[in-house]
Enzyme design. Structure first.
Site: not given
Ligand code: HPA
Length: 278
Positions: A31, A62, A84, A86-87, A114, A212-213, A236, A248
């Site tokens: 990301s 993406h 991903h 989650y998609e 990320a 998440m990846s 973050n 996001h």
């Molecule tokens: N959690 C999960 N996936 C992420 C995060 C997060 O805080 N930041 C960027 N991708």
């Protein structure tokens, strides 16, 4: 159609577009980090939707294409946009491109993402070399009949992220005056961010980052004995660490802020990737 037949068709199509280029390192850009592909020289660009059997990316930020060409003296195949879980893709679909890379003769893989920062001594914008991962969720890309042509049914995962490559990346970072962290990445399915309690749990479990990846891809790469390295951009502080909600935009903003440093690190790593790990 059988997996191997599909992979052969994907490979044949990609090869037909490569004009003799022989990619050595596969790179997945996470990301907000996709701009890195602009640095690739003499690039051939292939949209995912043109590749037979390839899934197609749905996330904003993406792009969904392969960029193949020269980077720091190596030939790389870069995925601008990944798939991903989650998609809604199955784990098998998520790792399809990694298997395609292997079919193309690629044995070296650089995964980027990320991630949320779980380690309270670190801060957003830090880059982390992944030393190991935790996959808490039950699904696994190798669940089901084993594709014996790709690897063994039961395979070792004691060193998913090649130790020597981590050391090489650390050295490359040092030479570029880029400070890097080293730590453990924990996979959550998303797309919801974690709860504060889940982040506390991740920390107690030994995680430094949550995301998440990456983990499915790293597992499939291990299965195929690819030399793998992973870098997380900690965009973050993970949920509950600061007294503020997650969004996001923050992920994208931090990605934007550090993308120059991140690109420099990726280039440094590619430049110093040793011949015996290709
Ligand atoms: N959690 C999960 N996936 C992420 C995060 C997060 O805080 N930041 C960027 N991708």
């Amino acid at each position: 159609m059988e997996l191997m037949e599909k992979l052969s068709q994907s490979k044949a199509y990609i090869e037909s577009r490569l004009e003799g280029r022989k990619p050595q390192i596969g790179i997945i850009l996470g990301s907000g980090l996709g701009d890195m592909a602009d640095a690739i020289e003499d690039a051939v660009i292939i949209d995912y939707h043109d590749i037979p059997h390839f899934p197609v990316s749905t996330v904003p930020g993406h792009k969904g294409r392969l960029v193949i060409g020269g980077l720091e003296g190596k030939t790389v195949l870069c995925m601008q946009g990944r798939f991903h879980y989650y998609e809604g893709y199955s784990m098998e679909e998520v790792v399809y491109p990694i298997r395609t890379m292997k079919m193309l003769g690629i044995n070296a893989l650089l995964l980027t993402n990320a991630a949320g920062c779980v380690n309270t001594a670190w801060k957003p914008g830090d880059l982390m070399l992944i030393t190991d991962h935790i996959k808490l969720i039950a699904d696994n890309p190798l669940r089901g009949r084993n594709p014996d042509d790709l690897g063994e049914r039961f395979f070792d995962m004691t060193q998913v992220y090649d130790k020597e490559l981590v050391a090489i990346a650390e050295k490359a970072a040092g030479e570029l005056s880029i400070s890097v962290r080293k730590g453990v990445y924990m996979l959550f399915t998303g797309p919801s961010f974690e709860t504060a309690a889940e982040v506390r749990f991740a920390r107690i479990a030994g995680a430094d980052a949550v995301g998440m990846s990456t983990v499915p891809e790293a597992i499939a790469a291990s299965h195929m004995r690819m030399k793998t390295m992973g870098i997380s951009c900690l965009t973050n502080m993970a949920a509950g660490i600061l007294d503020q909600p997650l969004n996001h935009e923050e992920v994208l903003e931090t990605g934007e802020r550090v993308k120059k440093t991140f690109s420099a690190l990726v280039r440094g790593v590619v430049a110093s990737w040793p011949e015996n790990k290709l």
